[in-house]
Design a protein around this motif. Structure first.
Motif, PDB file in Angstrom:
ATOM      1  N   SER A 153      39.796  52.788  16.074  1.00  0.00           N
ATOM      2  CA  SER A 153      40.437  53.985  15.541  1.00  0.00           C
ATOM      3  C   SER A 153      41.522  54.455  16.515  1.00  0.00           C
ATOM      4  O   SER A 153      41.194  54.810  17.656  1.00  0.00           O
ATOM      5  CB  SER A 153      39.408  55.097  15.319  1.00  0.00           C
ATOM      6  N   PRO A 154      42.794  54.467  16.081  1.00  0.00           N
ATOM      7  CA  PRO A 154      43.325  54.035  14.806  1.00  0.00           C
ATOM      8  C   PRO A 154      43.000  52.565  14.517  1.00  0.00           C
ATOM      9  O   PRO A 154      42.981  51.745  15.430  1.00  0.00           O
ATOM     10  CB  PRO A 154      44.840  54.241  14.942  1.00  0.00           C
ATOM     11  N   HIS A 155      42.769  52.308  13.229  1.00  0.00           N
ATOM     12  CA  HIS A 155      42.309  50.982  12.834  1.00  0.00           C
ATOM     13  C   HIS A 155      43.470  49.988  12.811  1.00  0.00           C
ATOM     14  O   HIS A 155      44.606  50.346  12.544  1.00  0.00           O
ATOM     15  CB  HIS A 155      41.679  51.052  11.446  1.00  0.00           C
ATOM     16  N   ASN A 156      43.134  48.766  13.133  1.00  0.00           N
ATOM     17  CA  ASN A 156      44.061  47.647  12.954  1.00  0.00           C
ATOM     18  C   ASN A 156      43.377  46.700  11.971  1.00  0.00           C
ATOM     19  O   ASN A 156      42.261  46.270  12.267  1.00  0.00           O
ATOM     20  CB  ASN A 156      44.303  46.944  14.299  1.00  0.00           C
ATOM     21  N   ASP A 177      19.785  53.030  20.035  1.00  0.00           N
ATOM     22  CA  ASP A 177      19.796  51.681  20.600  1.00  0.00           C
ATOM     23  C   ASP A 177      20.854  50.788  19.966  1.00  0.00           C
ATOM     24  O   ASP A 177      20.854  49.571  20.170  1.00  0.00           O
ATOM     25  CB  ASP A 177      18.415  51.029  20.475  1.00  0.00           C
ATOM     26  N   CYS A 178      21.759  51.380  19.209  1.00  0.00           N
ATOM     27  CA  CYS A 178      22.874  50.638  18.613  1.00  0.00           C
ATOM     28  C   CYS A 178      24.164  51.052  19.313  1.00  0.00           C
ATOM     29  O   CYS A 178      24.527  52.231  19.335  1.00  0.00           O
ATOM     30  CB  CYS A 178      22.979  50.929  17.115  1.00  0.00           C
ATOM     31  N   ALA A 179      24.878  50.096  19.894  1.00  0.00           N
ATOM     32  CA  ALA A 179      26.133  50.392  20.580  1.00  0.00           C
ATOM     33  C   ALA A 179      27.244  50.639  19.570  1.00  0.00           C
ATOM     34  O   ALA A 179      27.418  49.864  18.624  1.00  0.00           O
ATOM     35  CB  ALA A 179      26.526  49.230  21.491  1.00  0.00           C
ATOM     36  N   VAL A 180      27.977  51.723  19.753  1.00  0.00           N
ATOM     37  CA  VAL A 180      29.162  52.009  18.943  1.00  0.00           C
ATOM     38  C   VAL A 180      30.385  51.754  19.811  1.00  0.00           C
ATOM     39  O   VAL A 180      30.586  52.422  20.828  1.00  0.00           O
ATOM     40  CB  VAL A 180      29.164  53.457  18.425  1.00  0.00           C
ATOM     41  N   VAL A 181      31.187  50.784  19.412  1.00  0.00           N
ATOM     42  CA  VAL A 181      32.365  50.404  20.190  1.00  0.00           C
ATOM     43  C   VAL A 181      33.595  51.035  19.544  1.00  0.00           C
ATOM     44  O   VAL A 181      34.084  50.572  18.510  1.00  0.00           O
ATOM     45  CB  VAL A 181      32.517  48.871  20.262  1.00  0.00           C
ATOM     46  N   LEU A 182      34.072  52.114  20.147  1.00  0.00           N
ATOM     47  CA  LEU A 182      35.243  52.832  19.644  1.00  0.00           C
ATOM     48  C   LEU A 182      36.484  52.251  20.316  1.00  0.00           C
ATOM     49  O   LEU A 182      36.759  52.525  21.487  1.00  0.00           O
ATOM     50  CB  LEU A 182      35.109  54.323  19.941  1.00  0.00           C
ATOM     51  N   ASP A 183      37.215  51.442  19.577  1.00  0.00           N
ATOM     52  CA  ASP A 183      38.405  50.779  20.112  1.00  0.00           C
ATOM     53  C   ASP A 183      39.599  51.707  19.928  1.00  0.00           C
ATOM     54  O   ASP A 183      40.060  51.933  18.815  1.00  0.00           O
ATOM     55  CB  ASP A 183      38.612  49.456  19.374  1.00  0.00           C
ATOM     56  N   GLU A 184      40.115  52.221  21.045  1.00  0.00           N
ATOM     57  CA  GLU A 184      41.240  53.158  21.011  1.00  0.00           C
ATOM     58  C   GLU A 184      42.519  52.513  21.544  1.00  0.00           C
ATOM     59  O   GLU A 184      43.297  53.145  22.265  1.00  0.00           O
ATOM     60  CB  GLU A 184      40.906  54.408  21.822  1.00  0.00           C
ATOM     61  N   ALA A 185      42.776  51.284  21.145  1.00  0.00           N
ATOM     62  CA  ALA A 185      43.975  50.593  21.615  1.00  0.00           C
ATOM     63  C   ALA A 185      45.252  51.362  21.283  1.00  0.00           C
ATOM     64  O   ALA A 185      46.236  51.285  22.025  1.00  0.00           O
ATOM     65  CB  ALA A 185      44.034  49.190  21.002  1.00  0.00           C
ATOM     66  N   TYR A 186      45.237  52.113  20.176  1.00  0.00           N
ATOM     67  CA  TYR A 186      46.453  52.792  19.710  1.00  0.00           C
ATOM     68  C   TYR A 186      46.353  54.316  19.862  1.00  0.00           C
ATOM     69  O   TYR A 186      47.156  55.047  19.276  1.00  0.00           O
ATOM     70  CB  TYR A 186      46.712  52.422  18.245  1.00  0.00           C
ATOM     71  N   ARG A 187      45.419  54.787  20.640  1.00  0.00           N
ATOM     72  CA  ARG A 187      45.184  56.226  20.795  1.00  0.00           C
ATOM     73  C   ARG A 187      46.459  56.980  21.193  1.00  0.00           C
ATOM     74  O   ARG A 187      46.731  58.076  20.698  1.00  0.00           O
ATOM     75  CB  ARG A 187      44.099  56.463  21.845  1.00  0.00           C
ATOM     76  N   GLY A 188      47.257  56.409  22.084  1.00  0.00           N
ATOM     77  CA  GLY A 188      48.436  57.104  22.588  1.00  0.00           C
ATOM     78  C   GLY A 188      49.452  57.461  21.524  1.00  0.00           C
ATOM     79  O   GLY A 188      50.235  58.397  21.700  1.00  0.00           O
ATOM     80  N   PHE A 189      49.449  56.731  20.398  1.00  0.00           N
ATOM     81  CA  PHE A 189      50.426  56.979  19.341  1.00  0.00           C
ATOM     82  C   PHE A 189      49.918  57.965  18.298  1.00  0.00           C
ATOM     83  O   PHE A 189      50.658  58.342  17.386  1.00  0.00           O
ATOM     84  CB  PHE A 189      50.783  55.659  18.648  1.00  0.00           C
ATOM     85  N   ALA A 190      48.658  58.351  18.408  1.00  0.00           N
ATOM     86  CA  ALA A 190      48.040  59.220  17.405  1.00  0.00           C
ATOM     87  C   ALA A 190      48.392  60.682  17.649  1.00  0.00           C
ATOM     88  O   ALA A 190      48.670  61.099  18.774  1.00  0.00           O
ATOM     89  CB  ALA A 190      46.527  59.035  17.418  1.00  0.00           C
ATOM     90  N   ASP A 191      48.363  61.478  16.572  1.00  0.00           N
ATOM     91  CA  ASP A 191      48.518  62.915  16.707  1.00  0.00           C
ATOM     92  C   ASP A 191      47.391  63.459  17.588  1.00  0.00           C
ATOM     93  O   ASP A 191      46.263  62.952  17.535  1.00  0.00           O
ATOM     94  CB  ASP A 191      48.451  63.587  15.335  1.00  0.00           C
ATOM     95  N   PRO A 192      47.661  64.486  18.392  1.00  0.00           N
ATOM     96  CA  PRO A 192      46.601  65.041  19.236  1.00  0.00           C
ATOM     97  C   PRO A 192      45.328  65.389  18.471  1.00  0.00           C
ATOM     98  O   PRO A 192      44.221  65.209  18.982  1.00  0.00           O
ATOM     99  CB  PRO A 192      47.262  66.290  19.833  1.00  0.00           C
ATOM    100  N   ALA A 193      45.468  65.858  17.234  1.00  0.00           N
ATOM    101  CA  ALA A 193      44.296  66.223  16.440  1.00  0.00           C
ATOM    102  C   ALA A 193      43.445  65.021  16.068  1.00  0.00           C
ATOM    103  O   ALA A 193      42.290  65.180  15.655  1.00  0.00           O
ATOM    104  CB  ALA A 193      44.730  66.956  15.169  1.00  0.00           C
ATOM    105  N   CYS A 194      43.996  63.828  16.211  1.00  0.00           N
ATOM    106  CA  CYS A 194      43.272  62.600  15.870  1.00  0.00           C
ATOM    107  C   CYS A 194      42.671  61.919  17.094  1.00  0.00           C
ATOM    108  O   CYS A 194      42.121  60.817  16.978  1.00  0.00           O
ATOM    109  CB  CYS A 194      44.207  61.621  15.159  1.00  0.00           C
TER     110      CYS A 194
END
Length: 362
Positions: A153-156, A177-194
């Motif tokens: 997220s943002p999704h590719n 016991d379930c790992a949630v992998v939040l991939d923020e490769a594109y975080r810098g381009f997102a609106d602050p609210a996102c």
């Protein structure tokens, strides 16, 4: 007895070969297929690399970890540096997945997530996207009994970001016991609210692993440096399975120099966001549906074979959606202003008969 190649292919038959984005051929350096940073790294990065001294010694990560920890507001022991974020995917799969375990992904997914999961022997639960974004309630349900949830997220390939409030609700429903992998490769381009507050989420949900890279908004794709942010026990486990010195000295030096020049980052990201808005406006005018993007690309509902010849003649390349699980679409990376002006002109000519307004998908 089966030959070695046959044994190998039996293991990876379900893993599609990666197809890199093709380079353009024009004088405008028109590669708009790989989500790379068009302006390149900060001048300080170039100077640091030019002054790179002797490389006979193994890399030292301590200085960068201190600087990066201050930048992302966590402790250094919560960080794990990796050879690009793709190495981190492999480490996570090796640590938490295996035969008989379950990985949850969006559909279409970021392909490396599926590849490392299949290679581990895990079974996949695929949850269709909803309007280009993750269907978080459905993914929370699929996470019951699973070992890993992959959540870019943002999704590719769509560029759609999860709402931070819905993300927190989702994390509350996922088993501990379930790992949630939040991939923020594109975080810098997102609106602050996102952009979710990572430190607070990690404090409440220690099964969260945040995945980031310096390839996109920091323009270091060719040097391959990424990192994980995780609870200290998880970070320690990841460091134990990571190959020693997987991040090289040049990448460490460049990352330190990049983080020391946030003004260049701000300027580069602002220009990318502006060009993204202009492209989306053009697509809307042409009547082309697209996913509202929070990344450095826009994915539009266009047949690749319809637009590719005209783009190729102009020296431009975009990514076919079929490569990314979205046949009938193309993914357009945001380039520098002259590239984007040329792209818009080519699209206007190629789609001249297709006018009118349409809302973004979702």
């Amino acid at each position: 007895m089966a030959r070695l190649g046959e044994l190998a292919m039996e293991r990876v038959r379900e893993v599609p070969a990666y197809r890199p984005g093709k380079a353009g051929t024009g004088s405008a350096a028109g590669k708009l297929a790989s989500n790379e940073a068009p302006l390149g790294p900060a001048p300080g990065v170039r100077a640091a690399l030019a002054g790179l001294g002797s490389v006979q010694r193994y890399p030292e990560q301590a200085e960068l970890l201190e600087r990066l920890a201050a930048h992302v507001d966590v402790r250094p022991d919560q960080l794990v540096l990796t050879n690009g974020s793709d190495e981190l995917c492999s480490l996570i799969a090796g640590l938490f997945l295996g035969p008989g375990r379950i990985a949850v992904l969006g559909e279409p997914c970021y392909q490396i997530d599926a590849s490392v999961s299949v290679l581990s022997g895990a079974r996949l639960r695929r949850v269709p996207l909803r309007e280009g974004g993750h269907d978080l309630p459905a993914m929370a349900e699929a996470a019951q009994g699973a070992s890993v949830v992959w959540l870019p997220s943002p999704h590719n390939p769509t560029g759609v970001a999860a709402d931070p409030r819905e993300l927190a609700e989702f994390l509350a429903q996922v088993p501990a016991d379930c790992a949630v992998v939040l991939d923020e490769a594109y975080r810098g381009f997102a609106d602050p609210a996102c952009r979710p507050g990572i430190a607070a989420l990690l404090a409440e949900y220690p099964n969260l692993i945040v995945q980031r890279t310096l390839s996109k908004d920091w323009a270091l794709a060719g040097l391959r440096i990424g990192y994980a942010i995780a609870a200290e026990p998880v970070a320690d486990a990841l460091r134990r399975v990571r190959p020693p010195f997987s991040v090289n000295s040049a990448a460490l030096l460049a990352a330190e120099a990049a983080l020391a020049d946030p003004a260049w980052w701000s300027m580069s990201v602002a220009r990318t966001r502006h060009e993204r808005t202009v492209l989306e406006s053009e697509l809307d005018t042409l009547g082309v549906p697209f996913f509202p993007s929070q990344a450095n690309f826009v994915t539009a509902e266009l047949e690749y074979d319809t637009v590719a010849p005209a783009l190729r003649a102009a020296g431009l390349s975009v990514r076919p959606g079929a490569d990314l699980g979205l046949p009938g679409w193309v993914r357009i990376s945001i380039g520098w202003a002259p590239q984007m002006a040329l792209l818009r002109a080519v699209l206007r000519d190629a789609l001249g008969g297709r006018t009118g307004s349409t809302e973004a998908v979702g």
